[in-house]
Write a protein that holds these residues in place. Structure first.
Motif, PDB file in Angstrom:
ATOM      1  N   UNK A 140      42.983  39.698  35.372  1.00  0.00           N
ATOM      2  CA  UNK A 140      41.764  38.908  35.454  1.00  0.00           C
ATOM      3  C   UNK A 140      41.056  39.048  36.803  1.00  0.00           C
ATOM      4  N   UNK A 141      41.714  39.640  37.810  1.00  0.00           N
ATOM      5  CA  UNK A 141      41.103  39.807  39.122  1.00  0.00           C
ATOM      6  C   UNK A 141      40.841  41.265  39.487  1.00  0.00           C
ATOM      7  N   UNK A 142      41.198  42.167  38.579  1.00  0.00           N
ATOM      8  CA  UNK A 142      41.023  43.597  38.836  1.00  0.00           C
ATOM      9  C   UNK A 142      40.592  44.293  37.558  1.00  0.00           C
ATOM     10  N   UNK A 143      39.292  44.656  37.486  1.00  0.00           N
ATOM     11  CA  UNK A 143      38.749  45.243  36.274  1.00  0.00           C
ATOM     12  C   UNK A 143      37.411  45.907  36.578  1.00  0.00           C
ATOM     13  N   UNK A 144      36.956  46.707  35.637  1.00  0.00           N
ATOM     14  CA  UNK A 144      35.638  47.321  35.717  1.00  0.00           C
ATOM     15  C   UNK A 144      35.026  47.239  34.325  1.00  0.00           C
ATOM     16  N   UNK A 145      33.706  46.918  34.269  1.00  0.00           N
ATOM     17  CA  UNK A 145      33.098  46.725  32.959  1.00  0.00           C
ATOM     18  C   UNK A 145      31.606  47.009  32.987  1.00  0.00           C
ATOM     19  N   UNK A 146      31.090  47.302  31.780  1.00  0.00           N
ATOM     20  CA  UNK A 146      29.653  47.441  31.554  1.00  0.00           C
ATOM     21  C   UNK A 146      29.273  46.476  30.447  1.00  0.00           C
ATOM     22  N   UNK A 147      28.358  45.560  30.753  1.00  0.00           N
ATOM     23  CA  UNK A 147      27.930  44.561  29.764  1.00  0.00           C
ATOM     24  C   UNK A 147      26.410  44.561  29.656  1.00  0.00           C
ATOM     25  N   UNK A 148      25.930  44.125  28.495  1.00  0.00           N
ATOM     26  CA  UNK A 148      24.491  44.188  28.224  1.00  0.00           C
ATOM     27  C   UNK A 148      23.967  42.869  27.696  1.00  0.00           C
ATOM     28  N   UNK A 149      22.687  42.633  27.963  1.00  0.00           N
ATOM     29  CA  UNK A 149      21.911  41.632  27.250  1.00  0.00           C
ATOM     30  C   UNK A 149      20.666  42.358  26.722  1.00  0.00           C
ATOM     31  N   UNK A 155      24.507  46.026  32.946  1.00  0.00           N
ATOM     32  CA  UNK A 155      25.041  45.967  34.300  1.00  0.00           C
ATOM     33  C   UNK A 155      26.474  46.452  34.340  1.00  0.00           C
ATOM     34  N   UNK A 156      26.821  47.195  35.396  1.00  0.00           N
ATOM     35  CA  UNK A 156      28.186  47.679  35.580  1.00  0.00           C
ATOM     36  C   UNK A 156      28.758  47.008  36.824  1.00  0.00           C
ATOM     37  N   UNK A 157      29.957  46.418  36.682  1.00  0.00           N
ATOM     38  CA  UNK A 157      30.564  45.632  37.752  1.00  0.00           C
ATOM     39  C   UNK A 157      32.002  46.060  37.975  1.00  0.00           C
ATOM     40  N   UNK A 158      32.393  46.146  39.225  1.00  0.00           N
ATOM     41  CA  UNK A 158      33.776  46.397  39.621  1.00  0.00           C
ATOM     42  C   UNK A 158      34.323  45.123  40.251  1.00  0.00           C
ATOM     43  N   UNK A 159      35.498  44.695  39.814  1.00  0.00           N
ATOM     44  CA  UNK A 159      36.143  43.509  40.377  1.00  0.00           C
ATOM     45  C   UNK A 159      37.464  43.936  41.000  1.00  0.00           C
ATOM     46  N   UNK A 160      37.607  43.688  42.287  1.00  0.00           N
ATOM     47  CA  UNK A 160      38.831  44.024  43.010  1.00  0.00           C
ATOM     48  C   UNK A 160      39.309  42.804  43.766  1.00  0.00           C
ATOM     49  N   UNK A 161      40.549  42.385  43.454  1.00  0.00           N
ATOM     50  CA  UNK A 161      41.118  41.173  44.065  1.00  0.00           C
ATOM     51  C   UNK A 161      40.178  39.980  43.911  1.00  0.00           C
ATOM     52  N   UNK A 162      39.464  39.926  42.802  1.00  0.00           N
ATOM     53  CA  UNK A 162      38.582  38.811  42.519  1.00  0.00           C
ATOM     54  C   UNK A 162      37.188  38.931  43.082  1.00  0.00           C
ATOM     55  N   UNK A 163      36.937  39.941  43.921  1.00  0.00           N
ATOM     56  CA  UNK A 163      35.609  40.136  44.524  1.00  0.00           C
ATOM     57  C   UNK A 163      34.793  41.093  43.665  1.00  0.00           C
ATOM     58  N   UNK A 164      33.599  40.681  43.263  1.00  0.00           N
ATOM     59  CA  UNK A 164      32.756  41.483  42.378  1.00  0.00           C
ATOM     60  C   UNK A 164      31.782  42.346  43.161  1.00  0.00           C
ATOM     61  N   UNK A 165      31.626  43.588  42.719  1.00  0.00           N
ATOM     62  CA  UNK A 165      30.652  44.514  43.302  1.00  0.00           C
ATOM     63  C   UNK A 165      29.830  45.126  42.172  1.00  0.00           C
TER      64      UNK A 165
END
Length: 495
Positions: A390-399, A404-414
């Protein structure tokens, strides 16, 4: 030259035909197996994925299908680290001795029971909870038929030794009785900082403890398998001077933590190991290897391996959500159970807060792709993800108007990029492609066939797998609490 080429091809074919293959592909660590009637049942570690402890069945130890899980809704006393479920079949009833983290405490060994291996299981709570943690419970009857529990004190978690303890357990299998006694501990160089995962069998007047030792997990693992024996269950125990008796070979590394079983009159060991090519990304996978008892009353592993009759590297798994229940391939974080609705061939995920909400499935190799067909909303976002936890993932989501594409590392989103897309009331397909474990890319389509790349700088995703499990591919939703993200279809392709 032509003859040499043919000979070489024959050698390659023979090697492939005899190479050991996983019988349960993807993350299935610490496997345990029992036989009920003419069917084998296996359970494996789920750690921080729910439901707790997937259950598989097989007629031949080679080809397995999932039947469900031991804890669809987890347990009331534990919150995470659902490890090492040890199945036991006795007097027409099935028991599972398992490890989990006690709320507000440490790791404990608990027990649950059921009338059949396919459940439902009734949890009876923890049996032993030592200060530094208790893990890897294994039930065994002594030479006088008294039932005992063997387990490991998790001393390595605080830089101490790891005693293997034994204590009598009542016939109801709900409480330990009497005093515990140490059987052995890590005291030889190859065992390094721990011994664990003990499985005990009997033969020719001896009890044999097959156990794992050293570093269990990840690309730097040093895990191997050893053997000890004793005339009496309470000891004294003698370790084999030739330990370890099983180490990495061929395509597999760091073998250990399993259960002995018989098939067609022969002895086999179901255990886990890492595939060298995909290692921590696919996790510890289940394998079966033969063993035999030697004339001097020890155990020797043979080069007889059981492998699936059909084990394709290339396959496609599709879920169009037209069933009444969620397909067994799906799991979710123990910390964030999704509220879902299956209706009209769609799945709706209700967003609870600002956290990413996801369901995911195991991967089985270094090259794969996952495509999510979404029904874009004004604000609720849905798409595809590669998830460590839940704190380390990468995803592409749409509306409706963007991806938007987001990288999450140690809970910090980029944010890795935001791309305008005019869906015009159409469904949107978002594809994630992974090559060689770590090369990841995203694409989108409005018709499901012609895809456009979403160009981002190559992200580093080597940090994604947790130390004790693998990454998973799946569906992710995000937005405002109370919103519902709707998905039409999910397609996973192993390549």
């Amino acid at each position: 030259m032509k003859k040499l080429s043919i000979s070489l091809l024959l050698l390659i074919f023979v090697h492939i035909a005899h190479a050991q293959q996983a019988v349960i592909r993807g993350d299935f660590a610490d496997p345990s197996v029992i036989k009920v009637g003419d069917t084998y049942y296996a359970a494996g570690t789920s750690s921080n994925w729910a439901p707790g402890f997937p259950v598989m069945k097989s007629k031949d130890l080679k080809n397995w299908t999932q039947t469900g899980s031991i804890f669809p809704d987890l347990t009331g006393w534990a919150d995470y680290y659902y490890w090492a479920p040890e199945l036991n079949y006795e007097n027409g009833k099935v028991y599972v001795y398992y490890t989990a983290h006690k709320k507000g405490g440490n790791l404990c060994v608990g027990v649950a029971s059921a009338d059949t291996p396919e459940g439902p299981f009734k949890d009876h709570g923890p049996l032993v909870c030592q200060e530094v943690g208790s893990i890897d419970g294994f039930p065994i009857r002594d030479e006088n038929n008294k039932l005992h529990l063997i387990w490991k004190e998790d001393g390595n978690s605080v830089g101490k030794a790891t005693p293997i303890w034994i204590q009598e357990i009542n016939e109801e299998k709900t409480a330990l009785v009497g005093e515990k006694k140490e059987l052995f501990r890590n005291d030889t160089p190859w065992e390094a900082n721990l011994v664990e995962g003990v499985s005990v069998i009997k033969n020719n007047g001896y009890f044999y403890a097959i156990y794992a030792a050293a570093g269990c997990c990840g690309p730097g693992c040093t895990y191997a398998t050893g053997i000890a024996r004793s005339k009496s269950l309470m000891g004294p125990w003698e370790k084999f001077k030739g330990n370890p008796i099983m180490t990495g070979q061929g395509d597999w590394m760091c073998p250990g933590h399993g259960t002995a079983v018989t098939y067609q009159g022969k002895n086999y060991f179901l255990y886990h190991a890492y595939d060298k090519s995909s290692n921590k990304y696919t996790g510890r996978q289940a394998l079966v290897r033969g063993f035999e008892f030697t004339p001097d009353n020890w155990i020797r592993f043979t080069d007889e391996y059981l492998s699936p009759s059909d084990s394709p590297k290339m396959f496609t798994a599709t879920d169009d959500f037209n069933k009444e229940k969620l397909d067994l391939q799906w799991s979710w974080s123990v910390f964030n159970k999704p509220a879902i609705e299956l209706k009209n061939g769609r799945i709706g995920l209700q967003i609870k807060d600002d956290r990413e909400l996801f369901i995911a499935r195991r991967i089985e190799g270094p090259n794969y792709e996952a495509t999510v067909e979404t029904i874009p909303a004004k604000s609720a976002m849905a798409g595809v993800a590669l998830i460590g936890d839940e704190k380390n993932l990468i995803y592409a989501v749409a509306k409706q108007d963007s991806i938007g594409i987001t990288l999450v590392k140690d809970g910090a989103r980029s944010s890795l990029g935001k791309f305008p897309v005019a869906t015009k009331g159409k469904n949107l397909f978002i594809k994630m492609t992974v090559k060689n474990n770590t090369e990841i890319g995203f694409q989108y389509s409005l018709n499901g066939t012609a895809f456009t790349a979403l160009k981002i700088s190559a992200p580093d995703i080597t940090f994604l797998p947790p130390w004790d499990r693998a990454v998973r591919a799946g569906i992710l939703a995000k937005g405002v609490e109370g919103e519902v993200a709707v998905i039409e279809k999910f397609v996973f392709k192993n390549q």
